[in-house]
Scaffold this active site. Structure first.
Site, PDB file in Angstrom:
ATOM      1  N   CYS B 138       2.053  -5.145   5.009  1.00  0.00           N
ATOM      2  CA  CYS B 138       3.543  -5.585   4.847  1.00  0.00           C
ATOM      3  C   CYS B 138       3.186  -7.520   5.416  1.00  0.00           C
ATOM      4  O   CYS B 138       1.961  -7.718   5.664  1.00  0.00           O
ATOM      5  CB  CYS B 138       4.176  -4.750   6.272  1.00  0.00           C
ATOM      6  SG  CYS B 138       3.451  -3.299   6.583  1.00  0.00           S
ATOM      7  N   GLY B 225       1.974   8.688  -7.612  1.00  0.00           N
ATOM      8  CA  GLY B 225       1.498   9.227  -8.441  1.00  0.00           C
ATOM      9  C   GLY B 225       0.457   9.527  -9.039  1.00  0.00           C
ATOM     10  O   GLY B 225      -0.007   8.978  -9.258  1.00  0.00           O
TER      11      GLY B 225
HETATM   12  C1  FMN Z   1       9.115   6.848  -1.310  1.00  0.00           C
HETATM   13  C2  FMN Z   1       7.499   6.383  -0.470  1.00  0.00           C
HETATM   14  C3  FMN Z   1       7.756   5.988   0.639  1.00  0.00           C
HETATM   15  C4  FMN Z   1       5.976   5.395   0.884  1.00  0.00           C
HETATM   16  N1  FMN Z   1       6.237   5.478   2.647  1.00  0.00           N
HETATM   17  C5  FMN Z   1       5.186   4.578   2.579  1.00  0.00           C
HETATM   18  C6  FMN Z   1       5.301   3.797   4.097  1.00  0.00           C
HETATM   19  O1  FMN Z   1       6.449   3.315   5.219  1.00  0.00           O
HETATM   20  N2  FMN Z   1       4.244   4.004   4.997  1.00  0.00           N
HETATM   21  C7  FMN Z   1       3.172   3.818   3.677  1.00  0.00           C
HETATM   22  O2  FMN Z   1       1.777   3.400   4.251  1.00  0.00           O
HETATM   23  N3  FMN Z   1       2.734   4.148   2.938  1.00  0.00           N
HETATM   24  C8  FMN Z   1       3.812   5.021   1.798  1.00  0.00           C
HETATM   25  N4  FMN Z   1       4.114   5.083   0.774  1.00  0.00           N
HETATM   26  C9  FMN Z   1       2.465   5.031   0.150  1.00  0.00           C
HETATM   27  C10 FMN Z   1       2.239   6.693  -0.370  1.00  0.00           C
HETATM   28  O3  FMN Z   1       1.772   6.969   0.937  1.00  0.00           O
HETATM   29  C11 FMN Z   1       0.945   7.045  -0.828  1.00  0.00           C
HETATM   30  O4  FMN Z   1      -0.198   5.814   0.074  1.00  0.00           O
HETATM   31  C12 FMN Z   1       1.349   6.511  -2.316  1.00  0.00           C
HETATM   32  O5  FMN Z   1       2.840   6.946  -2.451  1.00  0.00           O
HETATM   33  C13 FMN Z   1      -0.269   6.527  -3.259  1.00  0.00           C
HETATM   34  O6  FMN Z   1       0.268   8.227  -3.182  1.00  0.00           O
HETATM   35  P1  FMN Z   1       0.587   9.074  -4.328  1.00  0.00           P
HETATM   36  O7  FMN Z   1       0.224   8.927  -4.992  1.00  0.00           O
HETATM   37  O8  FMN Z   1       0.399  10.939  -4.167  1.00  0.00           O
HETATM   38  O9  FMN Z   1       1.966   9.354  -3.838  1.00  0.00           O
HETATM   39  C14 FMN Z   1       4.918   5.229   0.466  1.00  0.00           C
HETATM   40  C15 FMN Z   1       5.502   6.314  -0.742  1.00  0.00           C
HETATM   41  C16 FMN Z   1       6.159   6.290  -1.934  1.00  0.00           C
HETATM   42  C17 FMN Z   1       6.333   7.144  -2.916  1.00  0.00           C
END
Ligand code: FMN
Ligand code: FAD
Ligand code: FES
Lengths: 261, 313
Positions: B138, B225
């Site tokens: 952030c 993803g």
């Molecule tokens: C729609 C969305 C919202 C997310 N919101 C947050 C959040 O509020 N805080 C955070 O630390 N990470 C947030 N992330 C990141 C995920 O927690 C994760 O670190 C990231 O998507 C990678 O993992 P993945 O490929 O399995 O989705 C968000 C990801 C997505 C897709």
């Protein structure tokens, strides 16, 4: 409210017009729980690309355990759907969201533009489960050409609705906007339910506000989860707060939506 | 088929610092709402932990739409950290979360060190919260908007401030948008972090050539993803090889095999993110798949595979 991740089986797929298909799926859990205006998320394809499920309105749900989708091919996901054949499976998530709120008595006017017609057929079916005269269910359908709505206009008529049509090219019904057809009915209506392009729904919402007719509108937004978890499907609300189409909607009272964004 | 080793004989427990988890499968923040959204689809008593959507001091409205766009084997999001704020989270979301047996980890975010510290303080006494995860991806408003997660000294300062305010285990979630993620991990380890989780999303962009417009209203967004998995795996391996605190692997995990790859690379646990969207049952399927893998490999404890990557010939 309960949603299911259900592996449906294709019963049939019909091509209604050039890029318009009607898909009948055996999905007993979703069919039993579905309410008009709700939608499903379909996993088009079996690979990681395209990755996300696609949202589709429930076009019809039958006690026999089938649901129907009416869809238009616009990209990769819908193209994959159009290639489905009977016996193949399609993973669905649903029923999702809030559907149409209906008044205790009619007349009701359902207005669909283009593929927005999809949820209105299920709505009309439910509304006409009680015996009602055709004037209690006015259906106004708009599209670019006659081809896209000819079959659907017939289906609504056979259901017992009073059907009006409008086409951009004048090939069927009124030559112009479907919202042009609404004013003569407005004074008698208890409610309008509409789904279609935003400009069309905004115009209809305006007409309804001027005549104090309640108006329910079904909105679209890009979605990842359909469950209220990703917060990706936000639209601006009339109260200055974002609303999530998958959870608060997809059907909103027209007064809840900020139409001029 | 009869399992070679009955499920009860499998030991799936892992420890994230002082926090014990029944198994290593967690949900990633922002992809599982506040748990309740998945209650009809996932057994919320069975997961190692649920990490809830990032919480700030005041509610945040989030970014204008469109907020998400699909990309090849992935998606971009620019949600803008929309959340209900810490008060409503405690009053409206915690009562349900307390009814679940899965551990609850609260992801926090702020735009100043003080905000992170205050959040940690507010959440510390709340029953049912098992750990905090600090989202440092952030902008630091007071430091010209430079992300806390890109400067080791700033990440360290946030970690220290949070640790001072809470006795809860503190996980620091690392951003991959840095030149040297190992330096970031070391900085927060030295500042007292109980664990690190990685990776958050990679900053990306998508353009609609027909309209010549960016596909996200925010222009840029976070990529997640399957597309990001190789990068996440590499970073987890590099960090796990360097720090001595537990590492939680995140990024593109959609199957048990994906999860196991992260465990082999040195992750003590994994978080499932985007997969919850395209396959809401992913977490439980991954858990079952891990059990199956352990039986196939003739292992009785998950801890036998963590960091057991074979190198050399
Ligand atoms: C729609 C969305 C919202 C997310 N919101 C947050 C959040 O509020 N805080 C955070 O630390 N990470 C947030 N992330 C990141 C995920 O927690 C994760 O670190 C990231 O998507 C990678 O993992 P993945 O490929 O399995 O989705 C968000 C990801 C997505 C897709
Ligand atoms: C609640 C709801 C109900 C819907 N009901 C129907 C229906 O009954 N019949 C029908 O044909 N279409 C319906 N749509 C639109 C349908 O979801 C899109 O046409 C479809 O997602 C396009 O996918 P694609 O891969 O073919 O297109 P692409 O353009 O390749 O899709 C790329 C991405 O954009 C998203 N996307 C593209 N257009 C839309 C859109 N208009 N709305 C939401 N997301 C979009 C896709 O889901 C995908 O994530 C509905 C949309 C919503 C939100
Ligand atoms: S689509 Fe995920 S919150 Fe609406």
């Amino acid at each position: 409210m309960s949603e299911y991740q259900e592996n449906s089986v294709v019963e049939s797929i019909e091509r209604l017009a050039d890029a318009l298909y009607r898909l009948t799926l055996h999905a007993p859990c979703i069919a039993a729980a579905a309410k008009p205006g709700q939608f499903i998320m379909a996993a088009c394809g079996h690979s990681l690309d395209p990755l996300l499920r696609r949202p589709f309105s429930i076009h019809q749900a039958a006690t026999s355990g089938t649901i129907q989708l009416l869809f238009k091919v616009i990209g990769r996901g819908t193209n994959l759907l159009s290639e489905l054949r009977p016996g193949q499976s399609l993973s669905l998530l649903g029923p999702l969201g809030h559907g149409f709120q209906l008044p205790p008595s009619g007349p009701l006017c359902l207005i669909g533009g283009g593929i927005g017609i999809a949820p209105l057929f299920f709505l009309a079916t439910k509304w006409l489960q009680q015996p009602r005269p055709p004037e209690s269910c006015v259906v106004l359908l708009g599209s670019r050409t006659a081809e896209e709505i000819r079959q659907l206009a017939t289906d609504f008529s056979e259901l017992g609705c009073l059907v009006g049509t409008a086409t951009d090219d004048g090939s069927l019904g009124h030559h112009g906007l479907v919202s042009d057809l609404l004013p003569p009915f407005l004074s008698d209506l208890k409610q309008v339910c509409t789904c279609g392009p935003t400009a069309m729904m905004a115009a209809i919402a305006g007409l309804c506000r001027d005549t104090a007719v309640p108006c329910e509108t079904s909105l679209e937004s890009h979605m990842a989860c359909g469950l209220g978890a990703c917060l990706g499907c936000a639209i601006p609300g009339a109260d200055g707060h974002y609303k999530h189409v998958c959870k608060h909607g997809p059907v909103f009272n027209a007064e809840e939506v900020a139409w001029s964004r | 088929m009869e399992p070679l080793i009955p499920p009860t004989d499998l030991d799936l427990q892992v420890a994230i610092g002082p926090l014990r988890l029944a198994n290593p499968v967690m949900t990633a923040s922002g992809t599982f709402g506040y748990g309740a959204e998945f209650a009809n689809l996932v057994d919320l008593n069975r997961l190692g932990a649920m990490v809830v959507k990032g919480i700030s001091l005041e509610p945040r409205p989030g970014n204008p739409p469109p907020r998400i766009v699909e990309t090849s084997c992935g998606m971009l999001n620019a949600i803008g950290l929309e959340n209900v704020g810490v008060k409503r989270f405690i009053n409206q979301k915690m009562p349900f979360l307390r009814t679940c047996l899965s551990r609850v980890i609260v992801n926090i975010l702020g735009d100043s060190i003080e905000e992170y510290a205050f959040l940690a303080h507010e959440l510390s006494g709340v029953a049912g919260i098992d750990a905090l995860e600090i989202n440092i991806s952030c902008p630091n408003v007071k430091k010209g908007g430079v992300a806390f997660g890109t400067v080791p000294e700033m990440a360290a300062a946030v970690t220290q401030a949070v640790k001072r305010e809470t006795d809860l285990p503190v996980i620091v979630k690392l951003s991959p948008n840095v030149t040297d993620i190992v330096a970031m991990a070391q900085a927060v380890e030295q500042s007292g972090a109980d664990a690190v989780s990685l990776i958050n999303t990679l900053i990306g962009m998508a353009i609609d050539a027909r309209t010549r417009r960016p596909r996200l209203a925010n222009i840029i967004g976070g990529l997640s993803g399957p597309a990001i998995k190789p990068i996440a795996l590499r970073m987890v391996w590099q960090v796990a090889s360097t720090v001595s605190i537990p590492v939680i692997g995140i990024g593109g995990i959609g199957t048990a095999e994906d999860a196991i790859e992260f465990l082999l690379a040195g992750a003590t646990a994994v978080q499932i993110g985007t997969a919850n969207f395209y396959n809401p049952g992913a977490t439980e399927q991954i858990l079952t798949g891990i059990e199956h893998y352990l039986r196939q490999q003739g292992e009785t404890s998950i801890r036998a595979i963590i960091g057991s990557l074979r190198l050399g010939v």
